[in-house]
Design an enzyme around this catalytic site. Structure first.
Site, mmCIF file in Angstrom:
data_model
loop_
_atom_site.group_PDB
_atom_site.id
_atom_site.type_symbol
_atom_site.label_atom_id
_atom_site.label_comp_id
_atom_site.label_asym_id
_atom_site.label_seq_id
_atom_site.Cartn_x
_atom_site.Cartn_y
_atom_site.Cartn_z
ATOM 1 N N GLN A 78 1.863 1.084 10.690
ATOM 2 C CA GLN A 78 2.465 -0.184 10.283
ATOM 3 C C GLN A 78 3.164 -0.036 8.937
ATOM 4 O OE1 GLN A 78 1.331 -3.195 12.090
ATOM 5 N NE2 GLN A 78 2.778 -4.468 11.012
ATOM 6 N N PHE A 79 4.418 0.421 8.962
ATOM 7 C CA PHE A 79 5.151 0.578 7.702
ATOM 8 C C PHE A 79 5.368 -0.754 7.005
ATOM 9 C CE2 PHE A 79 8.649 -0.405 10.511
ATOM 10 C CZ PHE A 79 9.549 -1.099 9.702
ATOM 11 N N THR A 80 5.277 -1.860 7.745
ATOM 12 C CA THR A 80 5.546 -3.165 7.146
ATOM 13 C C THR A 80 4.482 -3.601 6.139
ATOM 14 O OG1 THR A 80 4.531 -4.367 8.978
ATOM 15 C CG2 THR A 80 6.899 -3.935 9.129
#
Length: 149
Positions: A78-80
């Site tokens: 989850q880069f967010t």
């Protein structure tokens, strides 16, 4: 490295309608790598996620870790979690590690978590995933290897 960790009664992740990972009682960790993260960041984050004492003991206190309750760990890339909205409403992801290096670090994170003996399931890196989470509590913890709160 960051992880947003939720205590769950159950969770699953689907890619194109196929369930690719599923756990019952345990933790879901939404994990992102930052530009410049090292093995030390990975070790710190894995240790915190696996060692979190967020499960209740016989007195109802959060004193037990994942292994003590036989829980599973669902790890979702989850880069967010590096979304920065300090300058407006559209998140900037400039602090996130570039995808090729991030995938390698994510794979090492999963391997390190498995090496602790807990059951680990995963999503699929860079896939459009549907994550179904039945929160328990809810209990949500933010772990950041570089930040002290």
């Amino acid at each position: 490295m960051r992880a947003v960790v939720q205590r769950v009664l159950s969770a699953r992740v689907e890619v194109e309608g196929e369930v690719v990972g599923r756990i019952e009682r345990g933790l879901v960790a939404f994990v992102g790598a930052a530009e410049g993260d090292t093995q030390a960041d990975l070790d710190y984050t894995v240790g915190k996620v696996v060692g979190l004492r967020v499960f209740q003991d016989e007195r109802g206190r959060m004193m037990r870790a994942l292994a003590e309750v036989g829980g599973g760990l669902l790890v979702i890339s989850q880069f967010t979690v590096f979304g920065d909205v300090r300058r407006g409403l559209r998140p900037s992801f400039d602090g996130a590690m570039e995808p090729v290096a991030a995938e390698a670090l994510y794979d090492r994170f999963v391997a390190a978590a498995r090496a602790t003996g807990v059951t680990v399931q995963t999503g699929r890196f860079r896939a459009d995933m549907r994550v179904h989470v039945e929160n328990d509590g809810p209990v949500t913890i933010l772990i950041d290897s570089r930040r002290t709160f």
